[in-house]
Design a protein around this motif. Structure first.
Motif, mmCIF file in Angstrom:
data_model
loop_
_atom_site.group_PDB
_atom_site.id
_atom_site.type_symbol
_atom_site.label_atom_id
_atom_site.label_comp_id
_atom_site.label_asym_id
_atom_site.label_seq_id
_atom_site.Cartn_x
_atom_site.Cartn_y
_atom_site.Cartn_z
ATOM 1 N N SER A 1 -3.632 -6.680 7.470
ATOM 2 C CA SER A 1 -2.525 -5.813 7.041
ATOM 3 C C SER A 1 -1.479 -5.603 8.129
ATOM 4 O O SER A 1 -0.316 -5.401 7.843
ATOM 5 N N ASN B 1 -7.282 -0.256 0.058
ATOM 6 C CA ASN B 1 -6.471 0.838 -0.470
ATOM 7 C C ASN B 1 -6.773 1.092 -1.946
ATOM 8 O O ASN B 1 -6.936 2.244 -2.369
ATOM 9 N N THR C 1 -3.568 -3.963 -0.380
ATOM 10 C CA THR C 1 -4.886 -4.349 0.122
ATOM 11 C C THR C 1 -6.006 -3.834 -0.772
ATOM 12 O O THR C 1 -5.876 -2.807 -1.456
ATOM 13 N N ASN D 1 -7.538 -5.537 4.509
ATOM 14 C CA ASN D 1 -6.693 -4.868 5.488
ATOM 15 C C ASN D 1 -6.873 -5.426 6.898
ATOM 16 O O ASN D 1 -6.218 -4.989 7.836
ATOM 17 N N ASP E 1 0.833 -1.204 0.000
ATOM 18 C CA ASP E 1 0.000 0.000 0.000
ATOM 19 C C ASP E 1 0.866 1.253 0.000
ATOM 20 O O ASP E 1 0.595 2.213 -0.722
#
Length: 209
Positions: free
Chosen positions: A72, A83, A80, A69, A43
């Motif tokens: 994440s 994002n 992700t 996420n 990201d």
């Protein structure tokens, strides 16, 4: 004037991304960005990189398995869905083509419906490499209502109705499709021949795999 394309290959991505983050150059003429295969794209790297391309109309992210996420924090180096979704929704009025991949373990029905809250007015090419149910694919066709010209779907999960509802939706809501490619997960009780009994619109090119 012909649009400029910019392609970042996976074996040189980090070198280029470091350059971009250092000099922060802007490339307003570049309309198509191909990041296919950059499996280590995060990201953070994507958000820095994309600042250099303010006028994108096409983004290709095949073979970069998007994750949620939710995980994440465990893997901060991944790209992700949330994002990408945020970026796309902020700029969707400019997009003509979008190609995305989902991690095979992630059913993407809910995510796709979140991605297309409204119809991107110019999007005519959509390629999703992920597991979709047939009801979600029909939802997409209804949502776009004859806007799409190319639709490519990986790992379509059929139910007991087979492809009959899909064929009906295509005939009613996807008459402008010029290319449709669907990779089927066919239940054992349905043969491939049974799935292809009904004809598609004459102006569509259809592949079943």
């Amino acid at each position: 004037m012909e649009e400029t394309s910019f392609i970042i290959f996976s074996n040189s991505f980090f070198f280029l991304s470091n350059n971009f983050s250092q000099v922060s150059k802007i490339f307003p003429s570049i309309k198509r960005l191909n990041l296919n295969g950059n499996t280590h794209l995060s990201d953070y790297a994507f958000n820095n990189l994309i600042k250099s391309f303010p006028n994108l109309a096409a983004l290709h992210l095949l073979d970069i398995p998007l994750r949620s996420n939710i995980n994440s924090k465990e893997n901060p180096t991944c790209l992700t869905f949330e994002n990408i979704c945020s970026y796309f929704q902020k700029h969707q009025e400019n997009f003509q083509a979008l190609t995305i991949s989902f991690d095979p373990s992630l059913l993407c029905d809910t995510q796709i419906k979140r991605l297309f809250i409204t119809i991107p007015p110019k999007l005519n090419y959509f390629h999703i490499d992920g597991t979709l149910t047939i009801s979600t694919l029909i939802h997409l066709l209804l949502l776009f209502d004859n806007h799409l010209e190319t639709l490519i779907v990986g790992r379509l999960k059929l139910d007991h109705t087979g492809c009959q509802p899909l064929f009906e939706a295509i005939n009613e809501y996807a008459t402008n499709l010029k290319h449709l490619c669907v990779f089927l997960n066919i239940p054992t009780k349905f043969s491939a021949a049974q799935q292809q009994k009904i004809l598609f619109p004459g102006n569509s090119f259809v592949e079943f795999n």
